[in-house]
Design a protein around this motif. Structure first.
Motif, mmCIF file in Angstrom:
data_model
loop_
_atom_site.group_PDB
_atom_site.id
_atom_site.type_symbol
_atom_site.label_atom_id
_atom_site.label_comp_id
_atom_site.label_asym_id
_atom_site.label_seq_id
_atom_site.Cartn_x
_atom_site.Cartn_y
_atom_site.Cartn_z
ATOM 1 N N ALA A 53 3.428 14.966 13.344
ATOM 2 C CA ALA A 53 3.018 14.447 14.644
ATOM 3 C C ALA A 53 3.373 12.965 14.771
ATOM 4 N N VAL A 54 2.687 12.141 14.058
ATOM 5 C CA VAL A 54 2.885 10.704 14.141
ATOM 6 C C VAL A 54 3.285 10.193 12.767
ATOM 7 N N LEU A 55 4.399 9.520 12.697
ATOM 8 C CA LEU A 55 4.767 8.837 11.468
ATOM 9 C C LEU A 55 4.553 7.357 11.733
ATOM 10 N N PRO A 56 3.818 6.697 10.872
ATOM 11 C CA PRO A 56 3.413 5.310 11.138
ATOM 12 C C PRO A 56 4.606 4.370 11.331
ATOM 13 N N SER A 57 4.732 3.839 12.555
ATOM 14 C CA SER A 57 5.790 2.857 12.780
ATOM 15 C C SER A 57 5.379 1.563 12.084
ATOM 16 N N GLY A 58 6.360 0.858 11.584
ATOM 17 C CA GLY A 58 6.080 -0.352 10.828
ATOM 18 C C GLY A 58 5.947 -0.092 9.344
ATOM 19 N N GLU A 100 2.919 -4.639 3.488
ATOM 20 C CA GLU A 100 3.887 -3.560 3.492
ATOM 21 C C GLU A 100 3.205 -2.236 3.166
ATOM 22 N N VAL A 101 3.601 -1.200 3.906
ATOM 23 C CA VAL A 101 3.073 0.139 3.683
ATOM 24 C C VAL A 101 4.258 1.083 3.477
ATOM 25 N N VAL A 102 4.189 1.862 2.400
ATOM 26 C CA VAL A 102 5.191 2.892 2.127
ATOM 27 C C VAL A 102 4.462 4.228 2.215
ATOM 28 N N VAL A 103 5.015 5.148 3.003
ATOM 29 C CA VAL A 103 4.377 6.439 3.257
ATOM 30 C C VAL A 103 5.283 7.573 2.820
ATOM 31 N N GLN A 104 4.728 8.487 2.032
ATOM 32 C CA GLN A 104 5.384 9.754 1.717
ATOM 33 C C GLN A 104 4.626 10.791 2.537
ATOM 34 N N SER A 139 -2.012 9.405 11.440
ATOM 35 C CA SER A 139 -2.520 8.743 12.650
ATOM 36 C C SER A 139 -3.405 7.552 12.297
ATOM 37 N N TRP A 140 -4.243 7.718 11.282
ATOM 38 C CA TRP A 140 -5.107 6.604 10.851
ATOM 39 C C TRP A 140 -4.270 5.415 10.418
ATOM 40 N N VAL A 141 -3.252 5.663 9.608
ATOM 41 C CA VAL A 141 -2.400 4.578 9.116
ATOM 42 C C VAL A 141 -1.675 3.929 10.290
ATOM 43 N N GLU A 142 -1.194 4.739 11.223
ATOM 44 C CA GLU A 142 -0.523 4.220 12.423
ATOM 45 C C GLU A 142 -1.445 3.270 13.183
ATOM 46 N N VAL A 143 -2.673 3.680 13.423
ATOM 47 C CA VAL A 143 -3.633 2.844 14.161
ATOM 48 C C VAL A 143 -3.916 1.541 13.407
ATOM 49 N N LEU A 144 -4.085 1.625 12.108
ATOM 50 C CA LEU A 144 -4.392 0.426 11.320
ATOM 51 C C LEU A 144 -3.213 -0.546 11.310
ATOM 52 N N LEU A 145 -2.006 -0.035 11.328
ATOM 53 C CA LEU A 145 -0.832 -0.909 11.408
ATOM 54 C C LEU A 145 -0.698 -1.518 12.811
ATOM 55 N N GLU A 146 -0.891 -0.697 13.852
ATOM 56 C CA GLU A 146 -0.781 -1.185 15.233
ATOM 57 C C GLU A 146 -1.783 -2.290 15.527
ATOM 58 N N THR A 147 -2.998 -2.123 15.029
ATOM 59 C CA THR A 147 -4.064 -3.090 15.294
ATOM 60 C C THR A 147 -4.068 -4.231 14.281
ATOM 61 N N GLN A 148 -3.112 -4.221 13.373
ATOM 62 C CA GLN A 148 -2.942 -5.227 12.331
ATOM 63 C C GLN A 148 -4.158 -5.330 11.404
ATOM 64 N N LEU A 149 -4.871 -4.214 11.266
ATOM 65 C CA LEU A 149 -5.936 -4.154 10.264
ATOM 66 C C LEU A 149 -5.332 -3.968 8.876
ATOM 67 N N ILE A 150 -4.082 -3.521 8.848
ATOM 68 C CA ILE A 150 -3.282 -3.557 7.622
ATOM 69 C C ILE A 150 -2.150 -4.523 7.922
ATOM 70 N N ILE A 158 0.867 -1.181 0.000
ATOM 71 C CA ILE A 158 0.000 0.000 0.000
ATOM 72 C C ILE A 158 0.901 1.228 0.000
ATOM 73 N N PHE A 159 0.656 2.127 -0.923
ATOM 74 C CA PHE A 159 1.417 3.374 -0.993
ATOM 75 C C PHE A 159 0.522 4.512 -0.527
ATOM 76 N N VAL A 160 0.994 5.236 0.492
ATOM 77 C CA VAL A 160 0.257 6.379 1.042
ATOM 78 C C VAL A 160 1.046 7.634 0.714
ATOM 79 N N THR A 161 0.404 8.586 0.041
ATOM 80 C CA THR A 161 1.089 9.822 -0.300
ATOM 81 C C THR A 161 0.235 11.028 0.076
ATOM 82 N N VAL A 162 0.887 12.006 0.662
ATOM 83 C CA VAL A 162 0.179 13.232 1.033
ATOM 84 C C VAL A 162 0.592 14.412 0.168
#
Length: 170
Positions: free
Chosen positions: A42-47, A32-36, A18-29, A2-6
């Motif tokens: 504030a929060v950069l998605p760990s993982g 692999e996630v790549v974020v630009q 923050s949404w992506v962070e929560v979805l990764l933490e809860t394993q709803l995703i 999944i590619f996330v770009t802002v």
């Protein structure tokens, strides 16, 4: 993947991060996630693999490799993603959250949602579209829907949009 770009917008899009962070933490995703992340701070998605800015060539490669793209609801981004043969989800930036100068992305997202373009208003929407990606194209919009959309934009903004009605006749 999944590619996330802002994009390169000067305003942070911390809500999406923050949404992506929560979805990764809860394993709803669980892929692999790549974020630009641009100006998000504030929060950069760990993982996730995170990049502040990506050169055009790498950006195009990531889009091609992605199973689905999650992006802000800018006009240029919409046109780019719509021109590709790739499912995408748009998340509108909002002035209310300090993510943009005005609410035009929210207004565009409301109009696009009327023609079934995947718009995420919440983390739950992201999960739903990620699990069942829809390949849509604004070019596939019926003539009646295009006319309704043009009329809605005209009444909302009090101006005509001839570029939207090219090839569309009443």
């Amino acid at each position: 993947m999944i590619f996330v770009t802002v994009g390169t917008e000067q305003y942070p899009f911390n809500r999406l991060m923050s949404w992506v962070e929560v979805l990764l933490e809860t394993q709803l995703i669980e892929e692999e996630v790549v974020v630009q992340y641009g100006s998000s701070n504030a929060v950069l998605p760990s993982g996730a693999k995170v990049y502040r800015f990506i050169k055009e060539e790498q950006f195009q490669e990531l889009i091609q490799q992605a199973r689905i793209v999650i992006a802000h609801c800018g006009e240029g981004t919409l046109l780019l993603l719509d021109s590709l043969d790739k499912p995408y989800i748009l998340v509108p930036r909002s002035q209310r959250f300090g993510e943009h100068v005005d609410e035009h992305q929210v207004e565009l997202a409301l109009a696009l949602s009327q023609i079934n373009v995947p718009i995420a208003w919440s983390p739950g929407d992201l999960v739903r579209f990620i699990e069942n990606p829809r390949q849509v194209s604004i070019a596939d919009v019926s003539t009646a829907t295009a006319i309704a959309l043009c009329n809605s934009l005209q009444s909302r903004f009090g101006q005509t949009f001839p570029e939207l009605s090219i090839g569309v006749s009443k």
